[in-house]
Design a protein around this motif. Structure first.
Motif, PDB file in Angstrom:
ATOM      1  N   SER A   1       0.856  -1.195   0.000  1.00  0.00           N
ATOM      2  CA  SER A   1       0.000   0.000   0.000  1.00  0.00           C
ATOM      3  C   SER A   1       0.893   1.246   0.000  1.00  0.00           C
ATOM      4  CB  SER A   1      -0.899   0.033   1.246  1.00  0.00           C
ATOM      5  OG  SER A   1      -0.120   0.239   2.409  1.00  0.00           O
ATOM      6  N   GLY A   2       0.278   2.382  -0.292  1.00  0.00           N
ATOM      7  CA  GLY A   2       1.022   3.638  -0.205  1.00  0.00           C
ATOM      8  C   GLY A   2       1.431   3.924   1.231  1.00  0.00           C
ATOM      9  N   GLN A   3       0.555   3.518   2.167  1.00  0.00           N
ATOM     10  CA  GLN A   3       0.870   3.718   3.587  1.00  0.00           C
ATOM     11  C   GLN A   3       2.115   2.913   3.958  1.00  0.00           C
ATOM     12  OE1 GLN A   3      -0.841   5.959   5.034  1.00  0.00           O
ATOM     13  NE2 GLN A   3      -0.226   5.749   7.158  1.00  0.00           N
TER      14      GLN A   3
ATOM     15  N   ASN B   1       5.355   4.696   2.600  1.00  0.00           N
ATOM     16  CA  ASN B   1       5.920   5.767   3.428  1.00  0.00           C
ATOM     17  C   ASN B   1       6.482   5.213   4.734  1.00  0.00           C
ATOM     18  OD1 ASN B   1       5.547   7.887   1.664  1.00  0.00           O
ATOM     19  ND2 ASN B   1       3.440   8.235   2.321  1.00  0.00           N
TER      20      ASN B   1
ATOM     21  N   TYR C   1      -1.074  13.928   3.193  1.00  0.00           N
ATOM     22  CA  TYR C   1      -2.230  13.044   3.391  1.00  0.00           C
ATOM     23  C   TYR C   1      -2.427  12.796   4.897  1.00  0.00           C
ATOM     24  CZ  TYR C   1      -4.416   8.400   3.539  1.00  0.00           C
ATOM     25  OH  TYR C   1      -5.200   7.317   3.833  1.00  0.00           O
TER      26      TYR C   1
ATOM     27  N   GLU D   1       5.241  16.055   0.478  1.00  0.00           N
ATOM     28  CA  GLU D   1       4.604  15.653  -0.770  1.00  0.00           C
ATOM     29  C   GLU D   1       4.970  16.695  -1.827  1.00  0.00           C
ATOM     30  OE1 GLU D   1       0.405  14.922  -0.081  1.00  0.00           O
ATOM     31  OE2 GLU D   1       0.856  13.420   1.449  1.00  0.00           O
TER      32      GLU D   1
ATOM     33  N   ASN E   1      -1.622  16.764  -0.719  1.00  0.00           N
ATOM     34  CA  ASN E   1      -2.999  16.300  -0.650  1.00  0.00           C
ATOM     35  C   ASN E   1      -3.599  16.841   0.649  1.00  0.00           C
ATOM     36  OD1 ASN E   1      -5.377  14.877  -0.575  1.00  0.00           O
ATOM     37  ND2 ASN E   1      -4.452  12.848  -0.482  1.00  0.00           N
TER      38      ASN E   1
ATOM     39  N   ASP F   1       6.846  12.109  -1.330  1.00  0.00           N
ATOM     40  CA  ASP F   1       5.671  11.354  -1.783  1.00  0.00           C
ATOM     41  C   ASP F   1       5.160  12.055  -3.040  1.00  0.00           C
ATOM     42  OD1 ASP F   1       3.054  10.435  -2.212  1.00  0.00           O
ATOM     43  OD2 ASP F   1       2.701  10.057  -0.079  1.00  0.00           O
TER      44      ASP F   1
ATOM     45  N   THR G   1       2.753  10.984  -5.132  1.00  0.00           N
ATOM     46  CA  THR G   1       1.500  10.345  -5.556  1.00  0.00           C
ATOM     47  C   THR G   1       0.638  11.272  -6.413  1.00  0.00           C
ATOM     48  OG1 THR G   1       1.474   8.966  -3.576  1.00  0.00           O
ATOM     49  CG2 THR G   1      -0.623   9.250  -4.698  1.00  0.00           C
TER      50      THR G   1
ATOM     51  N   SER H   1       1.658   6.082  -3.543  1.00  0.00           N
ATOM     52  CA  SER H   1       0.539   5.168  -3.416  1.00  0.00           C
ATOM     53  C   SER H   1       0.188   4.816  -4.855  1.00  0.00           C
ATOM     54  CB  SER H   1      -0.641   5.858  -2.718  1.00  0.00           C
ATOM     55  OG  SER H   1      -1.803   5.076  -2.926  1.00  0.00           O
TER      56      SER H   1
ATOM     57  N   THR I   1      -2.018   2.882  -5.673  1.00  0.00           N
ATOM     58  CA  THR I   1      -3.476   2.775  -5.659  1.00  0.00           C
ATOM     59  C   THR I   1      -4.116   3.844  -6.545  1.00  0.00           C
ATOM     60  OG1 THR I   1      -3.137   2.286  -3.300  1.00  0.00           O
ATOM     61  CG2 THR I   1      -5.407   2.637  -4.022  1.00  0.00           C
ATOM     62  N   LYS I   2      -3.436   4.979  -6.673  1.00  0.00           N
ATOM     63  CA  LYS I   2      -4.046   6.167  -7.302  1.00  0.00           C
ATOM     64  C   LYS I   2      -3.754   6.193  -8.808  1.00  0.00           C
ATOM     65  CE  LYS I   2      -4.444   7.225  -2.873  1.00  0.00           C
ATOM     66  NZ  LYS I   2      -5.361   6.457  -2.063  1.00  0.00           N
TER      67      LYS I   2
ATOM     68  N   GLY J   1      -1.755  -0.424  -3.476  1.00  0.00           N
ATOM     69  CA  GLY J   1      -0.332  -0.735  -3.616  1.00  0.00           C
ATOM     70  C   GLY J   1       0.528   0.481  -3.354  1.00  0.00           C
TER      71      GLY J   1
ATOM     72  N   ILE K   1      -8.442   8.747  -4.506  1.00  0.00           N
ATOM     73  CA  ILE K   1      -8.160   9.724  -5.564  1.00  0.00           C
ATOM     74  C   ILE K   1      -7.523   8.952  -6.721  1.00  0.00           C
ATOM     75  CG2 ILE K   1      -7.866  11.772  -4.090  1.00  0.00           C
ATOM     76  CD1 ILE K   1      -4.814  11.282  -4.251  1.00  0.00           C
TER      77      ILE K   1
HETATM   78  C1  LIG Z   1      -0.415  11.323  -0.997  1.00  0.00           C
HETATM   79  C2  LIG Z   1      -0.764   9.975  -0.430  1.00  0.00           C
HETATM   80  N1  LIG Z   1       0.197   9.187   0.077  1.00  0.00           N
HETATM   81  C3  LIG Z   1      -0.075   7.979   0.584  1.00  0.00           C
HETATM   82  C4  LIG Z   1      -1.373   7.506   0.634  1.00  0.00           C
HETATM   83  C5  LIG Z   1      -1.641   6.157   1.230  1.00  0.00           C
HETATM   84  O1  LIG Z   1      -1.831   5.244   0.194  1.00  0.00           O
HETATM   85  P1  LIG Z   1      -2.687   3.894   0.296  1.00  0.00           P
HETATM   86  O2  LIG Z   1      -4.100   4.288   0.511  1.00  0.00           O
HETATM   87  O3  LIG Z   1      -2.414   3.199  -0.982  1.00  0.00           O
HETATM   88  O4  LIG Z   1      -2.167   3.140   1.486  1.00  0.00           O
HETATM   89  C6  LIG Z   1      -2.412   8.277   0.128  1.00  0.00           C
HETATM   90  C7  LIG Z   1      -3.799   7.764   0.181  1.00  0.00           C
HETATM   91  O5  LIG Z   1      -4.751   8.490  -0.038  1.00  0.00           O
HETATM   92  C8  LIG Z   1      -2.098   9.546  -0.425  1.00  0.00           C
HETATM   93  O6  LIG Z   1      -3.055  10.348  -0.929  1.00  0.00           O
END
Ligand SMILES: Cc1ncc(COP(=O)(O)O)c(C=O)c1O
Length: 445
Positions: free
Chosen positions: A91-93, A96, A117, A161, A165, A190, A192, A212, A214-215, A225, A380
């Motif tokens: 995940s993006g989480q 980081n 975020y 970032e 966000n 970051d 993203t 992330s 995921t976006k 992811g 997003i």
């Molecule tokens: C800028 C940013 N970094 C990290 C994340 C975390 O990513 P994830 O939801 O894939 O864990 C998000 C999620 O919204 C994000 O917007």
């Protein structure tokens, strides 16, 4: 390594399709197959020992550490970001978390932008502090004296970032990188919201980039992811005592640390991340999700170009609307970051448009639930347009004071503008404005 064409360097559109991929050696399959296997059979006991000792970096051992499908996504994103190597995670989480836990240990300190975020703010302010890692947040990202003042003797990373966000603030990456480097610490960005199509932080002085996936990199809203890209620019050997994780062996019987052994191949940071932090904490990506990520990456630039066109149309519409108190979109002429965006984001500021609706929190929540074409959800970067009211959702776990410092006002609404016809999106926004028009103005936005 990515088989680029020696006759001519690839452009972005070519690389997003081809970098990292090659026909499957055993079947000739041209699309990257899903290697749905947890483990890979050793050819001999000697090879098994070599893999565990990191003498063999070509073959795979176990999908928690690496996988051939995931490796294509890693190589491709490293290439698109201009990095030396990348490590994909679940995940993006996790991206980081692991990027920073590869640098920080108990007793260390992090300097972070507040324009991030909400999940990252929580991670630093709550979970990292439980681990004994403290964070100083920078509210005004353009106050470079406050970045300098925040550095402490135990600071081991600076984080921000590139495009924040949800406010779309644009970081002066080169200046903040200069401050971090003068203090002998790496800058982690970051990226993203921008994606490498709009901005490549490593080219502006950042050392490590996270996403992330995921976006926008996936774009279809089907797979969580994350990924960490290393530029291999930071010199962990310059002050060896400051970076024991790199300069001392991980195990007492090992002769060398990661820096001495792998910095010549530009792999010290990424390999330590993969073979200690990812191995031990464990948030590995599924090869199926890596396959979905690859499908999205192939059209990244096309999608982002249309996201930018649609987002600009929506920002212009919002700016002219009487129920809107402020629009946050970096390339908009009224944005505080318009000049920097013109310099750093010449292809546009992405898809995230935030704005303050007159009427405060109640108006914000009613507006979000009144939209029909914009999906009301927490994400997003999807092809679909999305909306959320940050103060009551993504940023609700932050105290009102921290929300205010990060610019999260009660009337703030975040849109992720998708790829639908812009006229349809604007009509949907108009219907939602009509729905909140008669709400009493209890709070000012
Ligand atoms: C800028 C940013 N970094 C990290 C994340 C975390 O990513 P994830 O939801 O894939 O864990 C998000 C999620 O919204 C994000 O917007």
């Amino acid at each position: 390594m990515t088989p680029t064409d020696p006759r001519r360097p690839w452009g972005f559109d070519t690389a997003q399709i081809h970098a990292g991929a090659r026909p499957d050696p055993s079947t000739g399959a041209r699309a990257t197959p899903i290697y749905a296997t947890s483990s890979f059979q050793f050819e001999s006991a000697e090879q098994a020992a070599d893999l565990f000792a990191l003498n063999d970096l070509e073959h795979h051992t176990y999908t928690r550490l690496s996988n051939p499908t995931t490796a294509v996504a890693e190589e491709r994103i490293a290439f698109l970001e201009g990095g030396a190597s990348a490590v994909a995670v679940s995940s993006g989480q996790a991206a980081n978390t692991l990027a920073l836990l590869n640098l920080l240990r108990s007793g260390d300190h992090l300097v972070s932008s507040s324009h991030i975020y909400g999940g990252s703010s929580n991670l630093f302010a709550r979970r990292f502090s439980e681990l004994g890692i403290s964070t100083t947040f920078i509210d005004d990202i353009d106050d470079f004296a406050s970045w300098r003042r925040a550095i402490q003797p135990n600071t081991r990373a600076v984080f921000a970032e590139s495009v924040g966000n949800p406010l779309g603030s644009v970081l002066d990456i080169a200046t903040v990188a200069g401050i971090a480097h003068a203090a002998g610490v790496p800058l982690v960005i970051d990226n993203t919201l921008a994606t490498p199509y709009l901005l490549q932080p490593l080219r502006h002085g950042a050392d490590i980039v996270t996403h992330s996936t995921t976006k926008f990199l996936s774009g279809h809203g089907t797979a969580i992811g994350g990924i960490i890209v290393d530029g291999a620019t930071f010199d962990f050997g310059a002050e060896p005592d400051k970076w024991p994780g790199f300069t001392f062996p991980d195990l007492p019987h090992e002769a060398q640390g990661y820096w001495a052994r792998f910095s010549p191949q530009k792999l010290a940071y990424a390999l330590r991340l993969r073979t200690t932090v990812l191995r031990d904490y464990g948030p590995a990506p599924s090869p199926f999700n890596s396959f979905l990520l690859l499908q999205g990456l192939e059209t990244l630039s096309l999608r982002v170009r249309q996201h930018v066109t649609n987002a600009q149309r929506v920002a212009d519409f919002l700016h002219a609307h009487p129920q809107v108190a402020a629009v946050h979109y970096a390339t908009h002429p009224h944005s505080r970051w318009a000049r920097r965006a013109a310099e750093l984001l010449p292809r546009g500021a992405g898809a995230i448009v935030s704005f303050e609706i007159r009427g405060g929190g109640a108006a914000g929540q009613l507006f979000a639930e009144s939209l029909r074409l914009f999906s009301h959800l927490a994400n997003i970067g999807d092809v679909r347009s999305l909306v959320i009211h940050p103060a009551s959702t993504t940023h609700a776990q932050l105290s009102p004071d921290v929300q205010r410092r990060g610019g999260i006002t009660p009337g703030l609404i975040r849109l992720s503008v998708g790829l639908e016809d812009p006229e349809d999106l604007i009509a949907d926004l108009e219907f939602a404005f009509a729905a909140v028009q008669h709400l009493p103005l209890t709070q000012t936005a």
